[in-house]
Design a protein around this motif. Structure first.
Motif, PDB file in Angstrom:
ATOM      1  N   GLY A  72       0.771  -1.241   0.000  1.00 27.66           N
ATOM      2  CA  GLY A  72       0.000   0.000   0.000  1.00 27.66           C
ATOM      3  C   GLY A  72       0.801   1.289   0.000  1.00 27.66           C
ATOM      4  O   GLY A  72       0.229   2.366  -0.065  1.00 27.66           O
ATOM      5  N   LYS A  73       2.127   1.202   0.089  1.00 26.91           N
ATOM      6  CA  LYS A  73       2.926   2.434  -0.002  1.00 26.91           C
ATOM      7  C   LYS A  73       3.139   2.744  -1.479  1.00 26.91           C
ATOM      8  O   LYS A  73       3.682   1.913  -2.206  1.00 26.91           O
ATOM      9  N   SER A  74       2.723   3.925  -1.905  1.00 30.72           N
ATOM     10  CA  SER A  74       2.856   4.226  -3.332  1.00 30.72           C
ATOM     11  C   SER A  74       3.789   5.398  -3.604  1.00 30.72           C
ATOM     12  O   SER A  74       4.202   5.618  -4.735  1.00 30.72           O
ATOM     13  N   VAL A  75       4.140   6.162  -2.560  1.00 31.50           N
ATOM     14  CA  VAL A  75       4.965   7.361  -2.758  1.00 31.50           C
ATOM     15  C   VAL A  75       6.418   7.042  -2.394  1.00 31.50           C
ATOM     16  O   VAL A  75       6.689   6.384  -1.385  1.00 31.50           O
ATOM     17  N   GLY A  76       7.342   7.523  -3.236  1.00 27.69           N
ATOM     18  CA  GLY A  76       8.761   7.196  -3.080  1.00 27.69           C
ATOM     19  C   GLY A  76       9.301   7.414  -1.678  1.00 27.69           C
ATOM     20  O   GLY A  76      10.004   6.566  -1.129  1.00 27.69           O
ATOM     21  N   MET A  77       8.961   8.563  -1.083  1.00 25.34           N
ATOM     22  CA  MET A  77       9.522   8.872   0.231  1.00 25.34           C
ATOM     23  C   MET A  77       8.967   7.933   1.303  1.00 25.34           C
ATOM     24  O   MET A  77       9.690   7.522   2.212  1.00 25.34           O
ATOM     25  N   ASP A  78       7.676   7.573   1.198  1.00 26.84           N
ATOM     26  CA  ASP A  78       7.092   6.622   2.165  1.00 26.84           C
ATOM     27  C   ASP A  78       7.767   5.260   2.033  1.00 26.84           C
ATOM     28  O   ASP A  78       8.032   4.586   3.032  1.00 26.84           O
ATOM     29  N   ILE A  79       8.018   4.877   0.798  1.00 27.13           N
ATOM     30  CA  ILE A  79       8.679   3.585   0.563  1.00 27.13           C
ATOM     31  C   ILE A  79      10.083   3.628   1.175  1.00 27.13           C
ATOM     32  O   ILE A  79      10.510   2.702   1.867  1.00 27.13           O
ATOM     33  N   THR A  80      10.779   4.752   0.951  1.00 29.88           N
ATOM     34  CA  THR A  80      12.139   4.906   1.481  1.00 29.88           C
ATOM     35  C   THR A  80      12.156   4.778   3.001  1.00 29.88           C
ATOM     36  O   THR A  80      12.974   4.046   3.566  1.00 29.88           O
ATOM     37  N   ILE A 112      17.510   7.413  -0.359  1.00 24.74           N
ATOM     38  CA  ILE A 112      16.649   7.725  -1.510  1.00 24.74           C
ATOM     39  C   ILE A 112      17.224   7.057  -2.763  1.00 24.74           C
ATOM     40  O   ILE A 112      16.497   6.476  -3.565  1.00 24.74           O
ATOM     41  N   SER A 113      18.546   7.121  -2.909  1.00 23.11           N
ATOM     42  CA  SER A 113      19.194   6.484  -4.064  1.00 23.11           C
ATOM     43  C   SER A 113      18.919   4.986  -4.086  1.00 23.11           C
ATOM     44  O   SER A 113      18.618   4.403  -5.128  1.00 23.11           O
ATOM     45  N   GLU A 114      19.056   4.361  -2.922  1.00 23.72           N
ATOM     46  CA  GLU A 114      18.819   2.919  -2.831  1.00 23.72           C
ATOM     47  C   GLU A 114      17.399   2.588  -3.272  1.00 23.72           C
ATOM     48  O   GLU A 114      17.161   1.669  -4.050  1.00 23.72           O
ATOM     49  N   THR A 115      16.445   3.351  -2.746  1.00 23.67           N
ATOM     50  CA  THR A 115      15.045   3.059  -3.045  1.00 23.67           C
ATOM     51  C   THR A 115      14.744   3.288  -4.517  1.00 23.67           C
ATOM     52  O   THR A 115      14.182   2.416  -5.195  1.00 23.67           O
ATOM     53  N   ILE A 116      15.132   4.447  -5.021  1.00 23.47           N
ATOM     54  CA  ILE A 116      14.740   4.768  -6.393  1.00 23.47           C
ATOM     55  C   ILE A 116      15.468   3.863  -7.389  1.00 23.47           C
ATOM     56  O   ILE A 116      14.919   3.498  -8.429  1.00 23.47           O
ATOM     57  N   HIS A 164      16.043   0.733  -7.006  1.00 22.73           N
ATOM     58  CA  HIS A 164      15.265  -0.504  -7.098  1.00 22.73           C
ATOM     59  C   HIS A 164      13.898  -0.257  -7.739  1.00 22.73           C
ATOM     60  O   HIS A 164      13.400  -1.103  -8.482  1.00 22.73           O
ATOM     61  N   LEU A 165      13.302   0.909  -7.467  1.00 22.90           N
ATOM     62  CA  LEU A 165      12.022   1.234  -8.120  1.00 22.90           C
ATOM     63  C   LEU A 165      12.210   1.303  -9.642  1.00 22.90           C
ATOM     64  O   LEU A 165      11.403   0.757 -10.403  1.00 22.90           O
ATOM     65  N   ASP A 166      13.281   1.973 -10.074  1.00 23.68           N
ATOM     66  CA  ASP A 166      13.580   2.070 -11.517  1.00 23.68           C
ATOM     67  C   ASP A 166      13.645   0.684 -12.150  1.00 23.68           C
ATOM     68  O   ASP A 166      13.121   0.441 -13.232  1.00 23.68           O
ATOM     69  N   TRP A 167      14.336  -0.170 -11.460  1.00 26.84           N
ATOM     70  CA  TRP A 167      14.587  -1.520 -11.965  1.00 26.84           C
ATOM     71  C   TRP A 167      13.259  -2.286 -12.084  1.00 26.84           C
ATOM     72  O   TRP A 167      12.980  -2.947 -13.089  1.00 26.84           O
ATOM     73  N   LEU A 168      12.410  -2.156 -11.052  1.00 28.30           N
ATOM     74  CA  LEU A 168      11.116  -2.848 -11.061  1.00 28.30           C
ATOM     75  C   LEU A 168      10.204  -2.290 -12.158  1.00 28.30           C
ATOM     76  O   LEU A 168       9.451  -3.034 -12.791  1.00 28.30           O
ATOM     77  N   VAL A 169      10.300  -0.973 -12.382  1.00 28.09           N
ATOM     78  CA  VAL A 169       9.513  -0.364 -13.463  1.00 28.09           C
ATOM     79  C   VAL A 169      10.022  -0.892 -14.805  1.00 28.09           C
ATOM     80  O   VAL A 169       9.248  -1.297 -15.674  1.00 28.09           O
ATOM     81  N   HIS A 170      11.339  -0.922 -14.945  1.00 26.57           N
ATOM     82  CA  HIS A 170      11.938  -1.406 -16.191  1.00 26.57           C
ATOM     83  C   HIS A 170      11.526  -2.855 -16.472  1.00 26.57           C
ATOM     84  O   HIS A 170      11.276  -3.237 -17.610  1.00 26.57           O
TER      85      HIS A 170
END
Ligand SMILES: [Zn+2]
Length: 322
Positions: free
Chosen positions: A264-272, A287-291, A293-299
């Motif tokens: 249910g967390k959808s916002v980058g900062m909440d996920i971080t 933030i770098s770590e989170t984004i 992995h988010l980039d990778w999952l989106v890709h």
């Protein structure tokens, strides 16, 4: 001859290792240490133990533009007249071009908006990024080093472009001697981070640092070498297993990121902050770590992004079960 010189830093990472290469007619320092009095003293002392003075240096190779690696470069160039060798991407950064720095600031602000940082978090993150600029001097790259180049004066060392931890990161490979100079590409006792960076030119898409890092790790994993001299900690041996472990750890973290979004967390900062609840003093890092992995999952098509008025909402792409 290669001499390892540990240099103290005021950062959580602890000492950085710089390396002196003694060629037949060429003295080359690989990385410099941060711009502090303690670092300079340790460097002078370490060079002295190898029978070298700062004034004797012919070349300074920079593995990447991070303050612990490049901080003293201006001072050393002034004292020795040494040439600076680095990847071409290092030049606009180390020249401290005000346009480049302004573009960087804009980039982070826009990114932080997308990730849902509040004003206080934005300010904290930017401050933490700018803090490191107190520990770097200004310089220019005299000789650009690119993938496949030979290091002048030390022809046994071949340049590898190894982006990910930084976009301008290079490593040096001595194929015959089966040695690597790794910078921060692989570190034995800690996993190196793929830090967020702006695109090279304003308005371009930002580089997907974690994905670049994984590819560059695999490239270095495939090479045959026995000992790796790293920017931090002890020498790296058994690199094939170590890199496999690092890649697996990333896969596990990606799984956790996906679970966090699914929960249910959808916002980058909440996920971080869900993933790293106790690392607020290292905001740009988490933030770098989170984004990454988010980039990778989106890709990989596992997540998608909905733009909610400038705020990015990450959603799980549910597979169709037929
Ligand atoms: Zn670094």
């Amino acid at each position: 001859m290669l001499h390892k010189i540990p240099i103290p830093t005021p950062f959580p990472v602890g000492d950085i290792n710089v390396y002196l290469l003694k060629g037949r007619d060429c003295l080359t320092l690989v990385d410099t240490g941060p711009l502090t009095r303690d670092a300079l003293e340790a460097l002078e002392h370490g060079l002295g133990a190898a029978g070298v003075r700062v004034e004797d240096l012919d070349q300074i190779v920079l593995t990447h533009y991070h303050c612990d690696h490049v901080g003293l470069v201006e001072h050393l160039v002034e004292k020795s007249g040494a040439k600076v060798l680095a990847h071409p991407y290092t030049e606009p950064l180390i020249a401290r071009d005000p346009d480049v720095e302004a573009a960087r600031g804009e980039f982070y602000l826009q990114l932080y908006r997308g990730l849902g940082l509040n004003e206080e978090q934005k300010e904290t993150a930017l401050k933490q990024i700018l803090y490191f600029l107190d520990y770097v001097g200004t310089a220019h790259v005299d000789t650009a080093l690119q993938e496949g180049d030979r290091l002048p004066g030390h022809e046994e060392w071949e340049v590898l472009y190894t982006p990910g931890h930084a976009l301008d990161h290079i490593s040096l490979f001595d194929r015959q001697g089966r040695r690597m100079l790794l910078g921060d590409h692989v570190i034995k006792h800690i996993s190196s981070n793929a830090l967020l960076e702006p695109p090279l030119r304003r308005g371009e898409e930002r580089p997907r640092m974690l994905m670049l890092y994984r590819e560059a790790l695999r490239n270095v994993q495939a090479l045959d070498w026995e000992i790796g001299y790293a920017g931090h900690g002890e020498e790296v041996t058994g690199h094939k297993e170590l890199i496999t472990k690092r890649l697996r750890d990333m896969e596990r973290r990606a799984e956790r990121v996906l679970e966090t979004v699914r929960a249910g967390k959808s916002v980058g900062m909440d996920i971080t902050l869900t993933l790293f609840p106790r690392h607020f003093e290292q905001l740009p890092l988490i933030i770098s770590e989170t984004i990454g992995h988010l980039d990778w999952l989106v890709h990989d098509g596992k997540l998608k992004i909905e733009d909610d008025g400038g705020l990015w909402r990450y959603e799980v792409v549910e597979e169709c079960l037929k």
